[in-house]
Design a protein around this motif. Structure first.
Motif, mmCIF file in Angstrom:
data_model
loop_
_atom_site.group_PDB
_atom_site.id
_atom_site.type_symbol
_atom_site.label_atom_id
_atom_site.label_comp_id
_atom_site.label_asym_id
_atom_site.label_seq_id
_atom_site.Cartn_x
_atom_site.Cartn_y
_atom_site.Cartn_z
ATOM 1 N N MET A 170 0.827 -1.200 0.000
ATOM 2 C CA MET A 170 0.000 0.000 0.000
ATOM 3 C C MET A 170 0.866 1.257 0.000
ATOM 4 O O MET A 170 2.054 1.212 0.311
ATOM 5 N N GLY A 171 0.245 2.377 -0.370
ATOM 6 C CA GLY A 171 0.947 3.657 -0.346
ATOM 7 C C GLY A 171 1.890 3.876 -1.498
ATOM 8 O O GLY A 171 2.788 4.713 -1.430
ATOM 9 N N SER A 172 1.716 3.120 -2.580
ATOM 10 C CA SER A 172 2.581 3.274 -3.748
ATOM 11 C C SER A 172 1.723 3.488 -4.979
ATOM 12 O O SER A 172 0.589 2.997 -5.058
ATOM 13 N N GLN A 173 2.252 4.237 -5.948
ATOM 14 C CA GLN A 173 1.528 4.420 -7.202
ATOM 15 C C GLN A 173 1.571 3.155 -8.049
ATOM 16 O O GLN A 173 0.759 2.984 -8.951
ATOM 17 N N GLU A 174 2.502 2.290 -7.748
ATOM 18 C CA GLU A 174 2.617 1.034 -8.477
ATOM 19 C C GLU A 174 1.551 0.042 -8.030
ATOM 20 O O GLU A 174 1.031 0.114 -6.912
ATOM 21 N N LEU A 175 1.242 -0.908 -8.915
ATOM 22 C CA LEU A 175 0.460 -2.077 -8.537
ATOM 23 C C LEU A 175 1.486 -3.117 -8.102
ATOM 24 O O LEU A 175 2.151 -3.732 -8.922
ATOM 25 N N LYS A 176 1.614 -3.290 -6.802
ATOM 26 C CA LYS A 176 2.723 -4.099 -6.299
ATOM 27 C C LYS A 176 2.268 -5.035 -5.187
ATOM 28 O O LYS A 176 1.479 -4.640 -4.317
ATOM 29 N N LEU A 177 2.770 -6.261 -5.221
ATOM 30 C CA LEU A 177 2.457 -7.263 -4.212
ATOM 31 C C LEU A 177 3.731 -7.696 -3.496
ATOM 32 O O LEU A 177 4.818 -7.699 -4.077
ATOM 33 N N GLU A 178 3.563 -8.078 -2.236
ATOM 34 C CA GLU A 178 4.661 -8.646 -1.460
ATOM 35 C C GLU A 178 4.326 -10.108 -1.175
ATOM 36 O O GLU A 178 3.236 -10.421 -0.697
ATOM 37 N N VAL A 179 5.267 -10.986 -1.487
ATOM 38 C CA VAL A 179 5.069 -12.424 -1.304
ATOM 39 C C VAL A 179 6.100 -12.927 -0.305
ATOM 40 O O VAL A 179 7.309 -12.829 -0.533
ATOM 41 N N LEU A 180 5.617 -13.456 0.806
ATOM 42 C CA LEU A 180 6.511 -13.940 1.860
ATOM 43 C C LEU A 180 6.457 -15.456 1.920
ATOM 44 O O LEU A 180 5.414 -16.041 2.212
ATOM 45 N N GLY A 181 7.597 -16.081 1.616
ATOM 46 C CA GLY A 181 7.715 -17.527 1.735
ATOM 47 C C GLY A 181 8.343 -17.878 3.071
ATOM 48 O O GLY A 181 8.529 -17.030 3.943
ATOM 49 N N GLN A 182 8.718 -19.136 3.228
ATOM 50 C CA GLN A 182 9.296 -19.576 4.492
ATOM 51 C C GLN A 182 10.631 -18.877 4.760
ATOM 52 O O GLN A 182 10.898 -18.433 5.872
ATOM 53 N N ASN A 183 11.467 -18.794 3.737
ATOM 54 C CA ASN A 183 12.760 -18.123 3.889
ATOM 55 C C ASN A 183 13.023 -17.169 2.736
ATOM 56 O O ASN A 183 14.171 -17.007 2.303
ATOM 57 N N SER A 184 11.983 -16.559 2.231
ATOM 58 C CA SER A 184 12.164 -15.714 1.051
ATOM 59 C C SER A 184 11.148 -14.575 1.031
ATOM 60 O O SER A 184 10.113 -14.633 1.694
ATOM 61 N N LYS A 185 11.481 -13.551 0.283
ATOM 62 C CA LYS A 185 10.581 -12.425 0.063
ATOM 63 C C LYS A 185 10.650 -12.055 -1.408
ATOM 64 O O LYS A 185 11.735 -11.955 -1.994
ATOM 65 N N LEU A 186 9.481 -11.870 -2.013
ATOM 66 C CA LEU A 186 9.410 -11.551 -3.437
ATOM 67 C C LEU A 186 8.430 -10.409 -3.647
ATOM 68 O O LEU A 186 7.326 -10.420 -3.099
ATOM 69 N N TYR A 187 8.841 -9.417 -4.416
ATOM 70 C CA TYR A 187 7.946 -8.319 -4.789
ATOM 71 C C TYR A 187 7.523 -8.506 -6.253
ATOM 72 O O TYR A 187 8.358 -8.764 -7.112
ATOM 73 N N ILE A 188 6.224 -8.366 -6.479
ATOM 74 C CA ILE A 188 5.691 -8.546 -7.828
ATOM 75 C C ILE A 188 5.022 -7.250 -8.280
ATOM 76 O O ILE A 188 4.090 -6.770 -7.645
ATOM 77 N N SER A 189 5.527 -6.689 -9.381
ATOM 78 C CA SER A 189 4.913 -5.499 -9.974
ATOM 79 C C SER A 189 3.975 -5.924 -11.088
ATOM 80 O O SER A 189 4.287 -6.826 -11.873
ATOM 81 N N ILE A 190 2.808 -5.293 -11.146
ATOM 82 C CA ILE A 190 1.807 -5.596 -12.178
ATOM 83 C C ILE A 190 1.737 -4.403 -13.121
ATOM 84 O O ILE A 190 1.430 -3.281 -12.718
ATOM 85 N N LEU A 191 2.070 -4.637 -14.401
ATOM 86 C CA LEU A 191 2.180 -3.545 -15.357
ATOM 87 C C LEU A 191 1.170 -3.678 -16.493
ATOM 88 O O LEU A 191 1.258 -4.598 -17.309
ATOM 89 N N PRO A 192 0.187 -2.774 -16.591
ATOM 90 C CA PRO A 192 -0.667 -2.722 -17.785
ATOM 91 C C PRO A 192 0.192 -2.295 -18.983
ATOM 92 O O PRO A 192 1.016 -1.381 -18.878
ATOM 93 N N THR A 193 0.008 -2.962 -20.125
ATOM 94 C CA THR A 193 0.819 -2.657 -21.307
ATOM 95 C C THR A 193 -0.070 -2.525 -22.543
ATOM 96 O O THR A 193 -1.126 -3.151 -22.646
#
Length: 453
Positions: free
Chosen positions: A281-304
């Protein structure tokens, strides 16, 4: 103490200081170089004093005097104006403190250098780069596969939800794109990009090049609705996102944000994909945070939008408050060209890009140089150099540093596929100075870039 060893340490550091002084004017200008000279000379005096045996009771006071000199320099308005305090003083003073501590450390006769450190010092730059690439740059196959699978699983969920929520919205198949897909990610697999293709009718929409818009920025395009006299508003689904006759990237992003970020049942999605997924939240981007057991991944969603082989993306963090601007992306063409060149001569261009990318990611002064800048740097360098064999790794690495300094000096790095796009225009003068200074330091000693600061 081993005063002979201390003198060698002094000479080595003094050589670095002399090099900084010799090149400072090119980066910082005459006034900035003069202030830098005062600072570095004070550091040199400090090291010289720390390196001598205490001949009288005032030795400690002399060392304190040097630090007071540095304090006066760091308070100079000129330093604050040019940003040299952040660029120079922090690095030089930190190095000086470390050097002083090392010089004053008692050394026993039996003490020997660590085997690993001795071995590293004996390596050639070529060998050091190879080791850095294997230990710092390359990602494990398992980490990449895990991140890709997480992104694809989430992509499937989003695609299905969008279809059920907006069945009449003409979207192409969402897919994974960017560095995670093309093996350009380094150090850690921590970000991914999901592309959302908007299917716009070429008979109803026209792309307006950035040079022809009111801003005149060659990388910011507009998508104009055409043939309104024959095909009135409402003929295209995307007409509801018109602002002033142009397709609004801002409105589309806002609708997707409301649909995805605010409406989707993320706890349920998290349970399905077996990892915690939540909107950023709080970003102009469409962005998700994915938390695994020992990992973190950010996913940006881009309309094209893709028409006539031109790819435009909705990136509000880049285009700012302009509702109708779309950012032209050359990423696909750039990575394809790099792969084509490497395939022709079994070259290491991609390896150079990834090594430089890790170097920049590890170095605070260079972190704003992204893969986009580095890929274009290597593509331009490929026009000048034909030898991209493994044996030339160190030579091309050093040459890339010098080439980037040249681009920073003129504040311009042209896009390989569109000459009038300046990839350095996004940086401030202070940022250019900071990057240039760091790279100048690495010209005579590139190993300084192979360690985190």
């Amino acid at each position: 103490m081993n005063h002979q060893g201390k003198r060698r340490g002094e000479d080595g550091f003094a050589a670095v200081i002399d090099f900084l002084l010799a090149n400072a004017r090119l980066v910082l200008g005459v006034g900035g170089a003069a202030v830098l000279g005062i600072a570095t000379l004070a550091v040199k005096r400090l090291i010289e004093r720390a390196g001598r045996p205490p001949e009288d009771e005032k030795a400690d006071q002399k060392a304190m005097d040097s630090w007071e000199e540095l304090s006066l320099v760091s308070a100079s308005p000129k330093l604050l104006k040019k940003g040299i305090e952040g660029v120079v003083m922090k690095q030089i003073v930190a190095a000086a403190k470390a050097q002083k501590a090392e010089l004053n450390r008692p050394v026993s006769v039996a003490e020997k250098p660590k085997a690993a450190e001795k071995e590293f010092l004996c390596l050639t730059l070529q060998e050091k780069l190879q080791r850095y690439y294997q230990t710092q740059v390359v990602l494990s196959v398992e980490d990449v596969s895990r991140a890709q699978q997480q992104a694809l699983d989430i992509c499937t969920e989003i695609q299905g939800f969008l279809h059920s929520k907006h069945p009449d919205m003409p979207l192409g198949d969402m897919h994974l794109g960017g560095s995670l897909l093309d093996d350009f990610q380094v150090m850690v697999a921590d970000h991914a990009c999901l592309l959302v293709p908007l299917q716009v009718e070429d008979s109803l929409w026209a792309l307006i090049p950035g040079e022809e818009t009111i801003l005149g920025n060659p990388q910011f395009w507009m998508v104009r609705r055409k043939n309104l006299e024959y095909f009135p508003r409402g003929r295209s689904f995307w007409d509801r996102f018109l602002v002033g006759g142009y397709l609004s990237s801002k409105l589309i992003t806002e609708v997707l944000n409301k649909t995805l970020m605010e409406t989707m049942n993320w706890p349920s999605i998290s349970s399905t994909v077996e990892c915690q997924v939540r909107p950023v939240m709080g970003s102009q981007e469409l962005k998700l945070e994915v938390l695994g057991q020992n990992s973190k991944l950010y996913i940006s969603i881009l309309p094209t939008v893709c028409l006539n082989n031109t790819i435009l993306t909705a990136q509000l963090e880049v285009t700012g408050n302009f509702d109708n601007l779309w950012y032209q992306s050359f990423y696909t063409s750039e990575t394809a060209k790099l792969a084509e060149l490497d395939e022709k001569d079994c070259g290491l261009r991609k390896k150079c890009v990834k090594t430089l990318k890790a170097v920049c990611k590890n170095n605070p002064a260079l972190q704003k140089l992204s893969g986009r800048h580095l890929i274009n740097l290597i593509l331009h360098l490929s026009e000048k150099e034909s030898d991209w064999t493994e044996a030339a790794f160190a030579d091309r690495f050093q040459q890339a540093i010098k080439e980037m300094i040249g681009y920073l000096e003129i504040w311009c790095l042209s896009s390989y596929f569109k000459e009038n796009v300046n990839l350095l225009s996004e940086f401030s003068e202070e940022e250019i100075d900071e990057m240039g200074f760091m790279l100048y330091c690495a010209v005579s000693e590139p190993e300084v870039l192979l360690q985190a600061l």
